[in-house]
Write a protein that holds these residues in place. Structure first.
Motif, mmCIF file in Angstrom:
data_model
loop_
_atom_site.group_PDB
_atom_site.id
_atom_site.type_symbol
_atom_site.label_atom_id
_atom_site.label_comp_id
_atom_site.label_asym_id
_atom_site.label_seq_id
_atom_site.Cartn_x
_atom_site.Cartn_y
_atom_site.Cartn_z
ATOM 1 N N GLY A 31 0.820 -1.211 0.000
ATOM 2 C CA GLY A 31 0.000 0.000 0.000
ATOM 3 C C GLY A 31 0.851 1.256 0.000
ATOM 4 O O GLY A 31 2.008 1.256 0.399
ATOM 5 N N GLY A 32 0.285 2.325 -0.448
ATOM 6 C CA GLY A 32 1.017 3.594 -0.495
ATOM 7 C C GLY A 32 0.113 4.710 -0.975
ATOM 8 O O GLY A 32 -1.049 4.478 -1.298
ATOM 9 N N LEU A 171 -5.132 -0.194 9.041
ATOM 10 C CA LEU A 171 -4.761 -0.750 7.740
ATOM 11 C C LEU A 171 -4.373 0.316 6.719
ATOM 12 O O LEU A 171 -4.123 -0.018 5.551
ATOM 13 C CB LEU A 171 -5.913 -1.598 7.193
ATOM 14 C CG LEU A 171 -6.185 -2.888 7.975
ATOM 15 C CD1 LEU A 171 -7.450 -3.568 7.461
ATOM 16 C CD2 LEU A 171 -5.006 -3.840 7.902
ATOM 17 N N LEU A 172 -4.293 1.563 7.122
ATOM 18 C CA LEU A 172 -3.750 2.597 6.233
ATOM 19 C C LEU A 172 -2.277 2.299 5.951
ATOM 20 O O LEU A 172 -1.618 1.606 6.731
ATOM 21 C CB LEU A 172 -3.896 3.974 6.876
ATOM 22 C CG LEU A 172 -5.310 4.570 6.937
ATOM 23 C CD1 LEU A 172 -5.348 5.763 7.877
ATOM 24 C CD2 LEU A 172 -5.790 4.972 5.548
ATOM 25 N N PRO A 173 -1.740 2.819 4.856
ATOM 26 C CA PRO A 173 -0.354 2.474 4.481
ATOM 27 C C PRO A 173 0.710 3.217 5.288
ATOM 28 O O PRO A 173 1.528 3.961 4.750
ATOM 29 C CB PRO A 173 -0.298 2.852 2.999
ATOM 30 C CG PRO A 173 -1.277 3.962 2.861
ATOM 31 C CD PRO A 173 -2.412 3.616 3.794
ATOM 32 N N TYR A 174 0.717 2.998 6.594
ATOM 33 C CA TYR A 174 1.733 3.613 7.445
ATOM 34 C C TYR A 174 3.088 2.959 7.188
ATOM 35 O O TYR A 174 3.182 1.754 6.938
ATOM 36 C CB TYR A 174 1.357 3.465 8.916
ATOM 37 C CG TYR A 174 0.188 4.327 9.341
ATOM 38 C CD1 TYR A 174 0.322 5.709 9.452
ATOM 39 C CD2 TYR A 174 -1.049 3.763 9.619
ATOM 40 C CE1 TYR A 174 -0.742 6.503 9.837
ATOM 41 C CE2 TYR A 174 -2.127 4.554 10.010
ATOM 42 C CZ TYR A 174 -1.962 5.922 10.112
ATOM 43 O OH TYR A 174 -3.017 6.699 10.490
ATOM 44 N N GLU A 202 -5.905 -10.222 3.804
ATOM 45 C CA GLU A 202 -5.551 -9.419 2.632
ATOM 46 C C GLU A 202 -4.937 -8.069 2.998
ATOM 47 O O GLU A 202 -4.256 -7.450 2.185
ATOM 48 C CB GLU A 202 -6.791 -9.185 1.760
ATOM 49 C CG GLU A 202 -7.443 -10.454 1.242
ATOM 50 C CD GLU A 202 -6.545 -11.204 0.289
ATOM 51 O OE1 GLU A 202 -5.732 -10.546 -0.392
ATOM 52 O OE2 GLU A 202 -6.639 -12.445 0.222
ATOM 53 N N GLY A 203 -5.181 -7.605 4.214
ATOM 54 C CA GLY A 203 -4.643 -6.304 4.620
ATOM 55 C C GLY A 203 -5.227 -5.145 3.849
ATOM 56 O O GLY A 203 -4.570 -4.112 3.694
ATOM 57 N N ARG A 239 -10.234 2.790 -1.834
ATOM 58 C CA ARG A 239 -9.577 1.537 -1.471
ATOM 59 C C ARG A 239 -8.411 1.804 -0.512
ATOM 60 O O ARG A 239 -7.593 2.690 -0.760
ATOM 61 C CB ARG A 239 -9.084 0.804 -2.714
ATOM 62 C CG ARG A 239 -10.226 0.409 -3.658
ATOM 63 C CD ARG A 239 -9.713 -0.276 -4.916
ATOM 64 N NE ARG A 239 -10.827 -0.677 -5.779
ATOM 65 C CZ ARG A 239 -11.372 0.112 -6.716
ATOM 66 N NH1 ARG A 239 -10.889 1.337 -6.906
ATOM 67 N NH2 ARG A 239 -12.387 -0.322 -7.441
ATOM 68 N N VAL A 240 -8.349 1.021 0.537
ATOM 69 C CA VAL A 240 -7.289 1.134 1.544
ATOM 70 C C VAL A 240 -6.504 -0.168 1.554
ATOM 71 O O VAL A 240 -7.084 -1.255 1.619
ATOM 72 C CB VAL A 240 -7.876 1.403 2.943
ATOM 73 C CG1 VAL A 240 -6.763 1.397 4.003
ATOM 74 C CG2 VAL A 240 -8.632 2.727 2.974
ATOM 75 N N ARG A 241 -5.175 -0.055 1.484
ATOM 76 C CA ARG A 241 -4.301 -1.234 1.546
ATOM 77 C C ARG A 241 -3.105 -0.907 2.418
ATOM 78 O O ARG A 241 -2.463 0.135 2.250
ATOM 79 C CB ARG A 241 -3.840 -1.645 0.149
ATOM 80 C CG ARG A 241 -2.954 -2.902 0.135
ATOM 81 C CD ARG A 241 -2.673 -3.360 -1.279
ATOM 82 N NE ARG A 241 -1.772 -4.487 -1.347
ATOM 83 C CZ ARG A 241 -2.132 -5.761 -1.199
ATOM 84 N NH1 ARG A 241 -3.393 -6.045 -0.959
ATOM 85 N NH2 ARG A 241 -1.247 -6.738 -1.280
#
Length: 352
Positions: A31-32, A171-174, A202-203, A239-241
Protein backbone atom coordinates in the motif's frame (compact mmCIF):
# COMPACT_ATOMS: atom_id res chain seq x y z
CA UNK A 1 20.67 -7.20 10.09
CA UNK A 2 17.36 -8.57 11.47
CA UNK A 3 16.83 -8.11 15.19
CA UNK A 4 15.50 -10.77 17.57
CA UNK A 5 13.83 -10.04 19.82
CA UNK A 6 12.46 -6.78 18.47
CA UNK A 7 10.17 -6.47 21.47
CA UNK A 8 12.27 -7.13 24.55
CA UNK A 9 9.79 -6.58 27.38
CA UNK A 10 12.22 -4.24 29.15
CA UNK A 11 9.91 -1.20 28.77
CA UNK A 12 12.78 0.84 27.30
CA UNK A 13 11.58 2.63 24.09
CA UNK A 14 13.70 2.04 20.98
CA UNK A 15 13.54 1.91 17.17
CA UNK A 16 14.13 -1.81 16.78
CA UNK A 17 10.96 -2.12 14.68
CA UNK A 18 13.03 -0.77 11.80
CA UNK A 19 15.18 -3.91 11.96
CA UNK A 20 12.37 -6.36 11.30
CA UNK A 21 13.28 -8.67 8.40
CA UNK A 22 11.11 -8.55 5.26
CA UNK A 23 7.77 -10.31 5.73
CA UNK A 24 7.11 -13.83 4.43
CA UNK A 25 6.22 -13.63 0.72
CA UNK A 26 2.60 -14.48 1.50
CA UNK A 27 2.38 -11.58 4.01
CA UNK A 28 3.96 -8.79 1.94
CA UNK A 29 1.87 -5.67 1.37
CA UNK A 30 2.47 -2.73 -0.95
CA UNK A 31 0.00 0.00 0.00
CA UNK A 32 1.02 3.59 -0.49
CA UNK A 33 2.01 6.30 -0.57
CA UNK A 34 3.50 5.71 2.89
CA UNK A 35 2.05 7.68 5.78
CA UNK A 36 3.83 8.84 8.90
CA UNK A 37 2.25 7.54 12.10
CA UNK A 38 0.78 10.25 14.34
CA UNK A 39 2.68 11.41 17.38
CA UNK A 40 2.31 9.20 20.44
CA UNK A 41 0.36 11.97 22.22
CA UNK A 42 -2.05 12.62 19.34
CA UNK A 43 -4.88 10.50 20.77
CA UNK A 44 -5.80 11.66 24.28
CA UNK A 45 -7.65 8.44 25.14
CA UNK A 46 -4.69 6.25 24.16
CA UNK A 47 -2.32 8.22 26.39
CA UNK A 48 -4.55 8.45 29.47
CA UNK A 49 -2.56 8.25 32.74
CA UNK A 50 -3.92 4.77 33.50
CA UNK A 51 -2.94 3.28 30.15
CA UNK A 52 0.45 4.95 30.07
CA UNK A 53 1.22 3.72 33.59
CA UNK A 54 0.26 0.16 32.64
CA UNK A 55 2.37 0.37 29.49
CA UNK A 56 5.44 1.52 31.41
CA UNK A 57 5.09 -1.07 34.19
CA UNK A 58 3.97 -4.14 32.21
CA UNK A 59 5.86 -7.27 33.26
CA UNK A 60 6.21 -9.56 30.24
CA UNK A 61 7.04 -13.23 30.66
CA UNK A 62 9.56 -14.99 28.42
CA UNK A 63 6.70 -16.72 26.59
CA UNK A 64 5.00 -13.36 25.98
CA UNK A 65 8.18 -11.86 24.51
CA UNK A 66 8.69 -14.84 22.21
CA UNK A 67 5.14 -14.88 20.85
CA UNK A 68 4.90 -11.11 20.42
CA UNK A 69 8.03 -11.29 18.28
CA UNK A 70 6.61 -14.22 16.34
CA UNK A 71 3.51 -12.15 15.53
CA UNK A 72 5.67 -9.19 14.49
CA UNK A 73 7.92 -11.31 12.26
CA UNK A 74 5.05 -13.24 10.65
CA UNK A 75 2.78 -10.19 10.31
CA UNK A 76 -0.01 -12.09 12.00
CA UNK A 77 -2.58 -11.04 14.63
CA UNK A 78 -1.85 -12.07 18.22
CA UNK A 79 -4.80 -13.75 19.96
CA UNK A 80 -4.32 -13.32 23.73
CA UNK A 81 -6.45 -15.46 26.03
CA UNK A 82 -6.54 -15.91 29.78
CA UNK A 83 -8.46 -15.10 32.96
CA UNK A 84 -9.53 -11.52 33.74
CA UNK A 85 -6.80 -9.36 35.22
CA UNK A 86 -3.80 -11.09 33.64
CA UNK A 87 -2.80 -8.08 31.51
CA UNK A 88 -4.25 -9.06 28.15
CA UNK A 89 -5.20 -5.55 27.06
CA UNK A 90 -2.19 -3.91 28.73
CA UNK A 91 0.20 -5.90 26.53
CA UNK A 92 -0.51 -3.94 23.35
CA UNK A 93 0.15 -0.63 25.12
CA UNK A 94 3.49 -1.94 26.42
CA UNK A 95 4.55 -3.10 22.94
CA UNK A 96 3.45 0.16 21.30
CA UNK A 97 5.37 2.19 23.88
CA UNK A 98 8.59 0.18 23.61
CA UNK A 99 8.57 0.03 19.80
CA UNK A 100 7.32 3.60 19.32
CA UNK A 101 4.31 2.61 17.25
CA UNK A 102 2.26 5.70 18.09
CA UNK A 103 -1.14 5.82 19.82
CA UNK A 104 -2.88 2.47 20.26
CA UNK A 105 -6.06 2.12 18.24
CA UNK A 106 -8.76 0.42 20.31
CA UNK A 107 -11.92 -1.38 19.23
CA UNK A 108 -14.09 -2.52 22.16
CA UNK A 109 -16.19 -5.37 20.79
CA UNK A 110 -19.77 -6.03 21.91
CA UNK A 111 -22.42 -8.53 20.83
CA UNK A 112 -23.69 -5.92 18.35
CA UNK A 113 -20.32 -5.12 16.74
CA UNK A 114 -19.91 -5.71 13.02
CA UNK A 115 -16.92 -5.59 10.71
CA UNK A 116 -18.29 -2.34 9.27
CA UNK A 117 -18.03 -0.72 12.73
CA UNK A 118 -14.32 -1.45 12.87
CA UNK A 119 -13.59 -0.25 9.33
CA UNK A 120 -15.47 3.05 9.06
CA UNK A 121 -18.58 4.98 10.00
CA UNK A 122 -20.62 6.94 7.48
CA UNK A 123 -23.47 9.28 8.44
CA UNK A 124 -25.78 9.79 5.44
CA UNK A 125 -28.24 11.88 7.46
CA UNK A 126 -25.64 14.51 8.29
CA UNK A 127 -24.69 14.64 4.62
CA UNK A 128 -28.31 15.10 3.59
CA UNK A 129 -28.69 17.88 6.15
CA UNK A 130 -25.53 19.58 4.89
CA UNK A 131 -26.79 19.37 1.31
CA UNK A 132 -30.07 21.00 2.29
CA UNK A 133 -28.24 23.72 4.18
CA UNK A 134 -26.08 24.41 1.12
CA UNK A 135 -29.12 24.48 -1.19
CA UNK A 136 -30.89 26.92 1.15
CA UNK A 137 -27.83 29.15 1.29
CA UNK A 138 -27.58 29.24 -2.48
CA UNK A 139 -31.28 30.03 -2.84
CA UNK A 140 -30.81 33.00 -0.53
CA UNK A 141 -27.73 34.28 -2.29
CA UNK A 142 -28.90 33.51 -5.81
CA UNK A 143 -25.85 31.37 -6.48
CA UNK A 144 -25.99 28.50 -8.94
CA UNK A 145 -25.85 24.96 -7.62
CA UNK A 146 -23.62 23.85 -10.48
CA UNK A 147 -20.28 22.55 -9.23
CA UNK A 148 -21.41 22.39 -5.62
CA UNK A 149 -20.53 18.98 -4.22
CA UNK A 150 -23.18 18.98 -1.56
CA UNK A 151 -25.97 20.55 -3.61
CA UNK A 152 -25.60 18.37 -6.69
CA UNK A 153 -25.44 15.15 -4.68
CA UNK A 154 -22.67 13.76 -6.91
CA UNK A 155 -20.94 12.17 -3.89
CA UNK A 156 -17.77 14.26 -3.96
CA UNK A 157 -18.55 15.72 -0.52
CA UNK A 158 -19.08 12.38 1.11
CA UNK A 159 -15.69 12.37 2.83
CA UNK A 160 -16.89 15.11 5.18
CA UNK A 161 -19.36 12.67 6.74
CA UNK A 162 -17.15 9.61 6.99
CA UNK A 163 -14.58 8.59 9.61
CA UNK A 164 -12.35 5.53 9.59
CA UNK A 165 -12.73 3.14 12.50
CA UNK A 166 -9.83 1.66 14.51
CA UNK A 167 -9.39 -1.35 12.21
CA UNK A 168 -9.78 0.80 9.10
CA UNK A 169 -7.18 3.26 10.40
CA UNK A 170 -4.71 0.50 11.35
CA UNK A 171 -4.76 -0.75 7.74
CA UNK A 172 -3.75 2.60 6.23
CA UNK A 173 -0.35 2.47 4.48
CA UNK A 174 1.73 3.61 7.45
CA UNK A 175 5.49 3.25 7.08
CA UNK A 176 5.61 1.71 10.56
CA UNK A 177 2.98 -0.71 11.85
CA UNK A 178 0.23 0.77 13.99
CA UNK A 179 -0.87 -1.01 17.17
CA UNK A 180 -4.50 -2.14 17.28
CA UNK A 181 -6.37 -3.66 20.22
CA UNK A 182 -9.54 -5.62 19.38
CA UNK A 183 -10.77 -6.12 22.91
CA UNK A 184 -12.96 -9.04 24.05
CA UNK A 185 -13.49 -10.60 20.63
CA UNK A 186 -15.23 -13.52 22.36
CA UNK A 187 -18.19 -11.25 23.16
CA UNK A 188 -18.88 -10.65 19.48
CA UNK A 189 -21.60 -12.04 17.28
CA UNK A 190 -20.72 -15.49 15.93
CA UNK A 191 -20.03 -14.07 12.45
CA UNK A 192 -17.47 -11.40 13.37
CA UNK A 193 -14.34 -13.63 13.64
CA UNK A 194 -15.10 -15.08 10.21
CA UNK A 195 -15.81 -11.62 8.81
CA UNK A 196 -12.40 -10.48 10.02
CA UNK A 197 -10.60 -13.28 8.20
CA UNK A 198 -10.47 -11.75 4.73
CA UNK A 199 -9.58 -8.24 5.91
CA UNK A 200 -6.75 -9.44 8.17
CA UNK A 201 -5.53 -11.89 5.53
CA UNK A 202 -5.55 -9.42 2.63
CA UNK A 203 -4.64 -6.30 4.62
CA UNK A 204 -7.07 -4.22 2.59
CA UNK A 205 -10.70 -3.19 2.24
CA UNK A 206 -13.01 -0.95 0.19
CA UNK A 207 -15.31 1.88 1.19
CA UNK A 208 -18.19 1.51 -1.30
CA UNK A 209 -19.43 5.06 -0.77
CA UNK A 210 -16.02 6.45 -1.76
CA UNK A 211 -15.63 3.98 -4.64
CA UNK A 212 -18.86 5.33 -6.18
CA UNK A 213 -17.90 8.94 -5.48
CA UNK A 214 -14.45 8.50 -7.07
CA UNK A 215 -16.00 7.79 -10.47
CA UNK A 216 -16.98 11.43 -10.84
CA UNK A 217 -13.91 12.92 -9.12
CA UNK A 218 -10.94 14.24 -11.09
CA UNK A 219 -8.21 12.44 -9.12
CA UNK A 220 -10.29 10.02 -7.06
CA UNK A 221 -8.59 11.13 -3.82
CA UNK A 222 -10.72 11.69 -0.74
CA UNK A 223 -9.42 13.15 2.50
CA UNK A 224 -11.09 11.31 5.41
CA UNK A 225 -10.76 11.48 9.17
CA UNK A 226 -8.69 8.77 10.84
CA UNK A 227 -9.71 7.20 14.14
CA UNK A 228 -8.62 8.90 17.34
CA UNK A 229 -7.57 12.24 15.83
CA UNK A 230 -8.86 15.11 13.69
CA UNK A 231 -6.19 14.34 11.09
CA UNK A 232 -7.35 13.70 7.53
CA UNK A 233 -5.64 11.03 5.45
CA UNK A 234 -5.87 10.40 1.70
CA UNK A 235 -7.83 7.43 0.36
CA UNK A 236 -7.50 6.75 -3.37
CA UNK A 237 -10.53 5.43 -5.28
CA UNK A 238 -12.14 4.30 -2.04
CA UNK A 239 -9.58 1.54 -1.47
CA UNK A 240 -7.29 1.13 1.54
CA UNK A 241 -4.30 -1.23 1.55
CA UNK A 242 -1.74 -1.49 4.30
CA UNK A 243 2.00 -1.18 3.84
CA UNK A 244 3.31 -2.32 7.22
CA UNK A 245 0.89 -4.86 8.66
CA UNK A 246 -0.34 -3.56 12.04
CA UNK A 247 0.46 -5.20 15.34
CA UNK A 248 -3.01 -6.54 16.10
CA UNK A 249 -3.89 -7.92 19.54
CA UNK A 250 -7.23 -9.67 19.96
CA UNK A 251 -8.17 -10.47 23.55
CA UNK A 252 -10.49 -13.21 24.79
CA UNK A 253 -11.63 -14.29 28.24
CA UNK A 254 -12.28 -17.78 26.91
CA UNK A 255 -16.06 -17.43 26.85
CA UNK A 256 -16.33 -19.13 23.45
CA UNK A 257 -14.38 -21.15 20.89
CA UNK A 258 -13.22 -19.72 17.57
CA UNK A 259 -13.38 -21.30 14.11
CA UNK A 260 -10.24 -23.24 13.08
CA UNK A 261 -9.83 -20.98 10.04
CA UNK A 262 -9.62 -17.99 12.38
CA UNK A 263 -7.23 -19.65 14.82
CA UNK A 264 -4.75 -20.77 12.17
CA UNK A 265 -4.34 -17.18 11.01
CA UNK A 266 -3.39 -15.99 14.50
CA UNK A 267 -0.45 -16.46 16.82
CA UNK A 268 -2.03 -17.58 20.11
CA UNK A 269 -0.75 -16.56 23.55
CA UNK A 270 -2.40 -17.87 26.71
CA UNK A 271 -1.69 -15.83 29.83
CA UNK A 272 -1.89 -17.63 33.16
CA UNK A 273 -2.10 -16.33 36.70
CA UNK A 274 1.40 -15.11 37.65
CA UNK A 275 3.58 -17.18 39.97
CA UNK A 276 5.18 -15.76 43.13
CA UNK A 277 8.23 -14.23 41.41
CA UNK A 278 6.22 -12.72 38.59
CA UNK A 279 3.60 -11.38 41.01
CA UNK A 280 6.29 -9.79 43.20
CA UNK A 281 7.74 -8.18 40.06
CA UNK A 282 4.31 -6.74 39.16
CA UNK A 283 3.89 -5.30 42.64
CA UNK A 284 7.41 -3.88 42.54
CA UNK A 285 6.81 -2.21 39.17
CA UNK A 286 3.59 -0.56 40.32
CA UNK A 287 4.18 0.16 44.01
CA UNK A 288 7.86 -0.39 44.78
CA UNK A 289 9.48 -3.10 46.86
CA UNK A 290 6.88 -5.19 48.76
CA UNK A 291 7.08 -4.80 52.55
CA UNK A 292 6.34 -7.60 55.00
CA UNK A 293 2.58 -7.12 54.99
CA UNK A 294 2.50 -6.82 51.18
CA UNK A 295 4.41 -10.10 50.97
CA UNK A 296 1.79 -11.66 53.25
CA UNK A 297 -0.98 -10.47 50.92
CA UNK A 298 0.89 -11.88 47.92
CA UNK A 299 1.11 -15.28 49.62
CA UNK A 300 -2.59 -15.22 50.49
CA UNK A 301 -3.48 -14.17 46.96
CA UNK A 302 -1.49 -17.06 45.49
CA UNK A 303 -2.97 -19.55 47.95
CA UNK A 304 -6.52 -18.53 47.02
CA UNK A 305 -5.90 -18.25 43.26
CA UNK A 306 -6.28 -21.99 42.78
CA UNK A 307 -9.84 -21.95 44.14
CA UNK A 308 -11.27 -19.30 41.80
CA UNK A 309 -10.53 -16.40 39.47
CA UNK A 310 -8.70 -13.45 40.95
CA UNK A 311 -7.30 -10.39 39.16
CA UNK A 312 -3.91 -8.86 39.85
CA UNK A 313 -5.63 -5.46 40.14
CA UNK A 314 -7.36 -6.72 43.29
CA UNK A 315 -4.04 -7.46 44.94
CA UNK A 316 -2.57 -4.11 43.90
CA UNK A 317 -5.57 -2.29 45.35
CA UNK A 318 -5.24 -4.16 48.65
CA UNK A 319 -1.50 -3.46 48.94
CA UNK A 320 -1.94 0.22 48.06
CA UNK A 321 -4.59 0.71 50.75
CA UNK A 322 -2.55 -1.25 53.29
CA UNK A 323 0.29 1.23 52.74
CA UNK A 324 -1.89 4.32 52.63
CA UNK A 325 -4.56 3.75 55.29
CA UNK A 326 -3.77 4.12 59.00
CA UNK A 327 -5.35 0.85 60.11
CA UNK A 328 -4.37 -1.99 62.42
CA UNK A 329 -3.57 -5.42 61.05
CA UNK A 330 -7.00 -6.87 61.82
CA UNK A 331 -8.76 -4.03 59.98
CA UNK A 332 -6.37 -4.37 57.04
CA UNK A 333 -7.15 -8.08 56.83
CA UNK A 334 -10.88 -7.38 56.73
CA UNK A 335 -10.41 -4.70 54.08
CA UNK A 336 -8.24 -6.99 51.95
CA UNK A 337 -10.88 -9.70 52.18
CA UNK A 338 -13.47 -7.32 50.75
CA UNK A 339 -11.11 -6.18 47.98
CA UNK A 340 -10.14 -9.66 46.82
CA UNK A 341 -13.35 -11.69 46.36
CA UNK A 342 -13.41 -14.40 43.74
CA UNK A 343 -14.62 -12.94 40.45
CA UNK A 344 -18.09 -14.10 39.47
CA UNK A 345 -18.90 -15.37 42.95
CA UNK A 346 -20.54 -13.80 45.97
CA UNK A 347 -18.01 -12.22 48.30
CA UNK A 348 -19.90 -13.74 51.26
CA UNK A 349 -18.85 -17.24 50.16
CA UNK A 350 -15.12 -16.44 50.16
CA UNK A 351 -12.80 -17.58 52.91
CA UNK A 352 -9.81 -15.27 53.27
Amino acid sequence: MPLWPVYTGTNEPHDGIEKLPPPPPWRAFDGGPPLRAPDAAADASAVSPDRMHRAATYQATEQTVQLVNAALYLRRPLLVTGPPGTGKSSLVYAVARELRLGPVLRWNVTSRSTLHDGLYQYDPLSRLYAARQEATRQDRTGATAEGSAEATGDGSGIEHHLRLGPLGTALLPYARPRALLIDEIDKSDLDLPNDLLNVLEEGQYEIPELVRASRSAADGIAEVLADGTDERVPVARGRVRCRAFPFVVLTSNGEREFPPAFLRRCVTLHLRQPDDRHLAGIVRAHLGEPDAYAQTLIERFLARAGAGDLATDQLLNAIYLARSADLDTGSLDQLAEQLMPFLGRSAQSDVF
